[in-house]
Design a protein around this motif. Structure first.
Motif, PDB file in Angstrom:
ATOM      1  N   ARG A   1     -11.310  -5.336   7.627  1.00  0.00           N
ATOM      2  CA  ARG A   1     -11.170  -4.010   7.019  1.00  0.00           C
ATOM      3  C   ARG A   1     -10.329  -3.094   7.906  1.00  0.00           C
ATOM      4  O   ARG A   1      -9.536  -2.292   7.408  1.00  0.00           O
ATOM      5  CB  ARG A   1     -12.535  -3.405   6.740  1.00  0.00           C
ATOM      6  CG  ARG A   1     -13.304  -4.152   5.667  1.00  0.00           C
ATOM      7  CD  ARG A   1     -14.509  -3.379   5.191  1.00  0.00           C
ATOM      8  NE  ARG A   1     -15.358  -4.176   4.346  1.00  0.00           N
ATOM      9  CZ  ARG A   1     -15.079  -4.566   3.106  1.00  0.00           C
ATOM     10  NH1 ARG A   1     -13.921  -4.247   2.550  1.00  0.00           N
ATOM     11  NH2 ARG A   1     -15.942  -5.281   2.406  1.00  0.00           N
ATOM     12  N   HIS A   2     -10.507  -3.204   9.210  1.00  0.00           N
ATOM     13  CA  HIS A   2      -9.721  -2.440  10.173  1.00  0.00           C
ATOM     14  C   HIS A   2      -8.229  -2.699   9.924  1.00  0.00           C
ATOM     15  O   HIS A   2      -7.430  -1.760   9.829  1.00  0.00           O
ATOM     16  CB  HIS A   2     -10.160  -2.863  11.586  1.00  0.00           C
ATOM     17  CG  HIS A   2      -9.468  -2.196  12.712  1.00  0.00           C
ATOM     18  ND1 HIS A   2      -8.360  -2.745  13.319  1.00  0.00           N
ATOM     19  CD2 HIS A   2      -9.747  -1.042  13.373  1.00  0.00           C
ATOM     20  CE1 HIS A   2      -7.986  -1.958  14.315  1.00  0.00           C
ATOM     21  NE2 HIS A   2      -8.800  -0.912  14.370  1.00  0.00           N
ATOM     22  N   ALA A   3      -7.854  -3.963   9.803  1.00  0.00           N
ATOM     23  CA  ALA A   3      -6.456  -4.323   9.559  1.00  0.00           C
ATOM     24  C   ALA A   3      -5.982  -3.823   8.189  1.00  0.00           C
ATOM     25  O   ALA A   3      -4.877  -3.295   8.052  1.00  0.00           O
ATOM     26  CB  ALA A   3      -6.268  -5.836   9.662  1.00  0.00           C
ATOM     27  N   LYS A   4      -6.813  -3.975   7.178  1.00  0.00           N
ATOM     28  CA  LYS A   4      -6.430  -3.543   5.833  1.00  0.00           C
ATOM     29  C   LYS A   4      -6.198  -2.035   5.777  1.00  0.00           C
ATOM     30  O   LYS A   4      -5.265  -1.563   5.121  1.00  0.00           O
ATOM     31  CB  LYS A   4      -7.488  -3.952   4.808  1.00  0.00           C
ATOM     32  CG  LYS A   4      -7.473  -5.419   4.489  1.00  0.00           C
ATOM     33  CD  LYS A   4      -8.576  -5.722   3.505  1.00  0.00           C
ATOM     34  CE  LYS A   4      -8.066  -6.660   2.456  1.00  0.00           C
ATOM     35  NZ  LYS A   4      -8.997  -6.844   1.362  1.00  0.00           N
ATOM     36  N   ILE A   5      -7.026  -1.276   6.481  1.00  0.00           N
ATOM     37  CA  ILE A   5      -6.834   0.177   6.508  1.00  0.00           C
ATOM     38  C   ILE A   5      -5.489   0.508   7.142  1.00  0.00           C
ATOM     39  O   ILE A   5      -4.770   1.383   6.655  1.00  0.00           O
ATOM     40  CB  ILE A   5      -8.003   0.868   7.254  1.00  0.00           C
ATOM     41  CG1 ILE A   5      -9.279   0.775   6.424  1.00  0.00           C
ATOM     42  CG2 ILE A   5      -7.661   2.323   7.582  1.00  0.00           C
ATOM     43  CD1 ILE A   5     -10.547   1.137   7.189  1.00  0.00           C
ATOM     44  N   TRP A   6      -5.146  -0.187   8.214  1.00  0.00           N
ATOM     45  CA  TRP A   6      -3.867   0.066   8.881  1.00  0.00           C
ATOM     46  C   TRP A   6      -2.702  -0.162   7.912  1.00  0.00           C
ATOM     47  O   TRP A   6      -1.829   0.687   7.768  1.00  0.00           O
ATOM     48  CB  TRP A   6      -3.734  -0.831  10.113  1.00  0.00           C
ATOM     49  CG  TRP A   6      -2.389  -0.714  10.758  1.00  0.00           C
ATOM     50  CD1 TRP A   6      -1.363  -1.620  10.708  1.00  0.00           C
ATOM     51  CD2 TRP A   6      -1.911   0.391  11.528  1.00  0.00           C
ATOM     52  NE1 TRP A   6      -0.289  -1.149  11.403  1.00  0.00           N
ATOM     53  CE2 TRP A   6      -0.596   0.088  11.917  1.00  0.00           C
ATOM     54  CE3 TRP A   6      -2.465   1.603  11.914  1.00  0.00           C
ATOM     55  CZ2 TRP A   6       0.179   0.948  12.696  1.00  0.00           C
ATOM     56  CZ3 TRP A   6      -1.704   2.461  12.686  1.00  0.00           C
ATOM     57  CH2 TRP A   6      -0.399   2.133  13.064  1.00  0.00           C
ATOM     58  N   TYR A   7      -2.692  -1.305   7.253  1.00  0.00           N
ATOM     59  CA  TYR A   7      -1.574  -1.621   6.360  1.00  0.00           C
ATOM     60  C   TYR A   7      -1.571  -0.765   5.100  1.00  0.00           C
ATOM     61  O   TYR A   7      -0.508  -0.365   4.621  1.00  0.00           O
ATOM     62  CB  TYR A   7      -1.540  -3.123   6.038  1.00  0.00           C
ATOM     63  CG  TYR A   7      -0.985  -3.872   7.218  1.00  0.00           C
ATOM     64  CD1 TYR A   7       0.367  -3.811   7.526  1.00  0.00           C
ATOM     65  CD2 TYR A   7      -1.822  -4.567   8.064  1.00  0.00           C
ATOM     66  CE1 TYR A   7       0.871  -4.450   8.644  1.00  0.00           C
ATOM     67  CE2 TYR A   7      -1.325  -5.214   9.191  1.00  0.00           C
ATOM     68  CZ  TYR A   7       0.024  -5.144   9.473  1.00  0.00           C
ATOM     69  OH  TYR A   7       0.527  -5.769  10.583  1.00  0.00           O
TER      70      TYR A   7
END
Length: 115
Positions: A8-14
């Protein structure tokens, strides 16, 4: 649990980079729930670290509501720091989170929907 939070951390970034505010908001809701569950599962997490992560999530939500990429990026960095600080306190400082450098989800489109 933590792998889900990391995803989720990565998805929020992208999603934030693509200015897909609906996806940012969606993932923020889920990461908040997941972090709450993790705090209950890992009872040795100091409250200050949970509060620090929550503060970053609130700032991220506000930035998403304002459609503010710079504000989201700043709060995202704050969340990343909170994660790493918590890992250090939990004795797992070898697990260091960072801003993603490559898109891990090639099967998801991160541009906002035109509908």
């Amino acid at each position: 649990m933590m792998l889900l939070i990391q995803a989720r951390h990565a998805k929020i970034w992208y999603a934030g980079r693509a200015e897909d505010w609906a996806l940012v908001d969606y993932e923020l809701g889920h990461i908040s729930d997941d972090l709450t569950a993790a705090a209950m599962l890992y009872s040795d997490i100091p409250v200050a670290f949970v509060t620090s992560a929550d503060r970053a999530l609130v700032r991220m939500r506000e930035a998403a509501k304002q459609k503010d990429p710079a504000g989201l990026q700043s709060a995202f960095s704050e969340l990343t720091t909170a994660c790493n600080t918590c890992h250090t306190a939990g004795g797992v400082s070898f697990i260091r989170i960072q801003t993603p450098t490559t898109l891990p989800f090639t099967n998801q489109h991160f541009q906002p929907s035109t509908r």
